[in-house]
Design an enzyme around this catalytic site. Sequence first.
Site, PDB file in Angstrom:
ATOM      1  N   GLU A  76     -11.903   5.900   6.655  1.00  0.00           N
ATOM      2  CA  GLU A  76     -10.984   6.285   7.602  1.00  0.00           C
ATOM      3  C   GLU A  76     -10.422   7.672   7.110  1.00  0.00           C
ATOM      4  O   GLU A  76     -10.695   8.319   6.091  1.00  0.00           O
ATOM      5  CB  GLU A  76      -9.896   5.465   7.516  1.00  0.00           C
ATOM      6  CG  GLU A  76     -10.050   3.994   7.868  1.00  0.00           C
ATOM      7  CD  GLU A  76      -8.987   3.114   7.817  1.00  0.00           C
ATOM      8  OE1 GLU A  76      -8.689   2.425   8.907  1.00  0.00           O
ATOM      9  OE2 GLU A  76      -8.147   2.805   7.116  1.00  0.00           O
ATOM     10  N   ARG A 124      -2.416   4.146  20.319  1.00  0.00           N
ATOM     11  CA  ARG A 124      -2.744   2.633  19.930  1.00  0.00           C
ATOM     12  C   ARG A 124      -1.241   2.126  19.145  1.00  0.00           C
ATOM     13  O   ARG A 124      -0.469   2.955  18.568  1.00  0.00           O
ATOM     14  CB  ARG A 124      -3.879   2.547  18.997  1.00  0.00           C
ATOM     15  CG  ARG A 124      -3.980   3.439  17.529  1.00  0.00           C
ATOM     16  CD  ARG A 124      -4.964   3.017  16.841  1.00  0.00           C
ATOM     17  NE  ARG A 124      -4.934   1.862  15.963  1.00  0.00           N
ATOM     18  CZ  ARG A 124      -4.209   1.708  14.919  1.00  0.00           C
ATOM     19  NH1 ARG A 124      -3.645   2.663  14.406  1.00  0.00           N
ATOM     20  NH2 ARG A 124      -4.181   0.679  14.446  1.00  0.00           N
ATOM     21  N   ASN A 137      -7.623   8.925   6.525  1.00  0.00           N
ATOM     22  CA  ASN A 137      -6.624   8.714   5.736  1.00  0.00           C
ATOM     23  C   ASN A 137      -7.190   8.556   4.224  1.00  0.00           C
ATOM     24  O   ASN A 137      -6.290   8.462   3.243  1.00  0.00           O
ATOM     25  CB  ASN A 137      -5.670   7.629   6.104  1.00  0.00           C
ATOM     26  CG  ASN A 137      -6.215   6.352   6.022  1.00  0.00           C
ATOM     27  OD1 ASN A 137      -7.151   6.224   5.295  1.00  0.00           O
ATOM     28  ND2 ASN A 137      -5.733   5.327   7.126  1.00  0.00           N
ATOM     29  N   ASP A 166      -5.889   2.234  -3.052  1.00  0.00           N
ATOM     30  CA  ASP A 166      -7.217   2.290  -2.088  1.00  0.00           C
ATOM     31  C   ASP A 166      -7.461   3.390  -1.340  1.00  0.00           C
ATOM     32  O   ASP A 166      -8.512   3.485  -0.512  1.00  0.00           O
ATOM     33  CB  ASP A 166      -7.133   0.871  -1.664  1.00  0.00           C
ATOM     34  CG  ASP A 166      -6.034   0.685  -0.366  1.00  0.00           C
ATOM     35  OD1 ASP A 166      -5.320   1.730  -0.417  1.00  0.00           O
ATOM     36  OD2 ASP A 166      -6.046  -0.279   0.006  1.00  0.00           O
ATOM     37  N   SER A 173       0.937  -1.287  -0.112  1.00  0.00           N
ATOM     38  CA  SER A 173       0.059  -0.029  -0.090  1.00  0.00           C
ATOM     39  C   SER A 173       0.843   1.222  -0.023  1.00  0.00           C
ATOM     40  O   SER A 173       1.485   1.478  -0.706  1.00  0.00           O
ATOM     41  CB  SER A 173      -1.012  -0.218   1.163  1.00  0.00           C
ATOM     42  OG  SER A 173      -1.785   0.898   1.225  1.00  0.00           O
ATOM     43  N   SER A 228       0.394   0.393  16.206  1.00  0.00           N
ATOM     44  CA  SER A 228      -0.075   0.282  14.795  1.00  0.00           C
ATOM     45  C   SER A 228      -0.335  -1.184  14.427  1.00  0.00           C
ATOM     46  O   SER A 228       0.515  -2.148  15.128  1.00  0.00           O
ATOM     47  CB  SER A 228       1.268   0.701  14.088  1.00  0.00           C
ATOM     48  OG  SER A 228       1.141   0.383  12.569  1.00  0.00           O
ATOM     49  N   GLY A 229      -0.965  -1.410  13.369  1.00  0.00           N
ATOM     50  CA  GLY A 229      -1.311  -2.768  12.976  1.00  0.00           C
ATOM     51  C   GLY A 229      -0.142  -2.954  11.692  1.00  0.00           C
ATOM     52  O   GLY A 229      -0.142  -4.147  11.269  1.00  0.00           O
ATOM     53  N   THR A 230       0.334  -2.140  11.220  1.00  0.00           N
ATOM     54  CA  THR A 230       1.182  -2.309  10.086  1.00  0.00           C
ATOM     55  C   THR A 230       2.815  -1.862  10.204  1.00  0.00           C
ATOM     56  O   THR A 230       3.463  -2.089   9.366  1.00  0.00           O
ATOM     57  CB  THR A 230       0.662  -1.439   8.794  1.00  0.00           C
ATOM     58  OG1 THR A 230       0.732   0.015   9.299  1.00  0.00           O
ATOM     59  CG2 THR A 230      -0.729  -1.866   8.431  1.00  0.00           C
TER      60      THR A 230
HETATM   61  P1  NG1 Z   1      -2.020   1.083  11.290  1.00  0.00           P
HETATM   62  O1  NG1 Z   1      -0.494   0.895  10.985  1.00  0.00           O
HETATM   63  O2  NG1 Z   1      -2.596  -0.033  12.111  1.00  0.00           O
HETATM   64  O3  NG1 Z   1      -2.153   2.313  11.928  1.00  0.00           O
HETATM   65  C1  NG1 Z   1      -2.573   2.153   9.014  1.00  0.00           C
HETATM   66  C2  NG1 Z   1      -3.772   3.014   8.956  1.00  0.00           C
HETATM   67  C3  NG1 Z   1      -5.101   2.129   9.019  1.00  0.00           C
HETATM   68  C4  NG1 Z   1      -5.259   1.439   7.892  1.00  0.00           C
HETATM   69  C5  NG1 Z   1      -3.960   0.453   7.637  1.00  0.00           C
HETATM   70  C6  NG1 Z   1      -3.927  -0.426   6.503  1.00  0.00           C
HETATM   71  C7  NG1 Z   1      -3.713   5.161  10.232  1.00  0.00           C
HETATM   72  C8  NG1 Z   1      -3.539   5.926  11.561  1.00  0.00           C
HETATM   73  N1  NG1 Z   1      -3.677   3.736  10.200  1.00  0.00           N
HETATM   74  O4  NG1 Z   1      -2.988   1.068  10.035  1.00  0.00           O
HETATM   75  O5  NG1 Z   1      -6.126   3.365   8.760  1.00  0.00           O
HETATM   76  O6  NG1 Z   1      -5.580   2.069   6.506  1.00  0.00           O
HETATM   77  O7  NG1 Z   1      -2.641   1.197   7.809  1.00  0.00           O
HETATM   78  O8  NG1 Z   1      -3.403   0.293   5.284  1.00  0.00           O
HETATM   79  O9  NG1 Z   1      -3.904   5.880   9.000  1.00  0.00           O
HETATM   80 ZN    ZN Z   2      -3.455   1.218   0.026  1.00  0.00          ZN
END
Ligand code: NG1
Ligand code: ZN
Length: 548
Positions: A376, A502, A378, A285, A69, A504-506
């Site tokens: 979102e 929080r 973003n 996306d 992404s 991050s998940g990425t």
């Molecule tokens: P993480 O890294 O979990 O914050 C980011 C975006 C999510 C989502 C994912 C997937 C922010 C704050 N966080 O996640 O909204 O789009 O990447 O691409 O923008």
């Molecule tokens: Zn993307």
Amino acid sequence: MPPSSLRVVYAFAREMHPKNSDVFIQYGTAGFRTKANLLEHVVYRMGLLAVIRSRVKNGRTIGMMITASHNLEPDNGVKLIDPDGEMLEESWEEIATRLANVSDNDLESTTVEIIKQVNADMSLKASVFIGMDTRYTSPRLAAAAANGVIALKGTPKEFGIVTTPMLHFCVKCRNDNKYGTPTEEGYYEKIVGAFKAICQKLPVSGDYNPTLYVDGANGVGGKKLNIIKKSLDGELDLHLFNLGGNGGKLNLNCGADFVKVSQSPPVGVEHVPFQRVASLDGDGDRIVYYYLDDENKMNLLDGDRIATLLASYIAELLKTCDATDLNMGIVQTAYANGASTQYIIEQLKLPVTCVKTGVKHLHHAALAYDIGIYFEANGHGTVVYSETAKKTIRKIAEEGEPEQRKAASLFVKFIDMTNETVGDALSDLFLAESVLRARALAAPRWRALYADRPARQLKCPVQDRNIIKTTDAERKCTSPEGLQTRIDELVARHTNGRAFVRASGTEDVVRVYAEADTTQAADKLAAEVAQAVHDLAGGVGDRPVLPE
Ligand code: NG1
Ligand code: ZN
């Protein structure tokens, strides 16, 4: 298939896609995402899992997208797409993580265990659609994905370079042919076709200017717009920048994430005062808009703005159609600007649901409404419509009074233009442009609908980000002890202050978000909260904040 024939699973792994790293990897908000050189075995194994998933779903098609992404070029990733074009069911994330991390020696037995656990009938056919973004590491990973599919006797179909939402769309169409044709051309036919049909019904008027500049983030979205451009019959005058040539680097100082987080314009784009610019992310996306004014000041129009723009127009169509018994609502996350939430509740008088970060959460919450709009901040979002909503609108388009019919037939095209499977920068671009055109709006008046509260987002490196636990849609932090109390104290010192943290998940960071009544105050609050994270959550290094 008896387990003995799974020998080939090991053979492919050992010969072609060996696991050569012990770094633990987790299926997160957006699948697996890390440095591309750590991913080949993971992607191969996801090919195996996609086949198992397809069989559990009675042979329906599953998607695999190779992308990281908005991350920079050295990263890559893989995520699975469920049969209705949705993100992989959450309970399978753990299974995916297990399969990705076992040793090559344990791969065969773990695969057998998973097949048993999910009760997959391995005699069924299995179909997997594979797509990739423009990264130079993507073709190699796509080949590993296909090998995974072949190893379990599934049928891979490769789509080459497509946007993530195009692949979601194709998966959905393959499993539900009423939705469209499962090809890139089928996507253009439905979505771009609907945009052109809307343009026929809505002549350009007032302050709307069909010239649109686009920042393609040097990724796939801009390339696809270059194809679409030729078929637009001049309805939209696209000026495309950052298409990947001229040494431009993927997502580097450009693209939706850069624009949103840094709140500054991307490199590589020509700027004309007040000219609307749409900025896409690397896999197409996400989309945010912005313009620079005559003092070069940045005026951002983010996901919250797109959501409110679409919602206000849909609400108007519903009223004209006399279909207000269809319920409609907006889904946001804690990152939504507080002013947008207030505007939705007080001005649009629509319900708002706040959920955890991650499109799968937004998508599911949106399905609770007949018309659910989720974004979102973003710029990742779309609209979903219930079967009842679609039937009702189609019926009015055929049988309603003339005024109702007119609004409903616009609405039908609006629905066709929407990629309901997932947030889609291209579909969102056409939706937003249609509303601006219908409303005869220029970007400054769009932006004047409400005033954003100044906000700042930061990221903090910590030893183990999983120490951060949250509740209340991530707005309150329950671990480590004392952090929330500290955040509350800091927030209380600022007028209209709001802040949360929080994991991050990425990325391997803790994210900090703060809002206040001035930019200086938002920056200060964010820095103070970052310091608290550093002190109480095991910050690494001397500085609490990493550059974005
Ligand atoms: P993480 O890294 O979990 O914050 C980011 C975006 C999510 C989502 C994912 C997937 C922010 C704050 N966080 O996640 O909204 O789009 O990447 O691409 O923008
Ligand atoms: Zn993307």
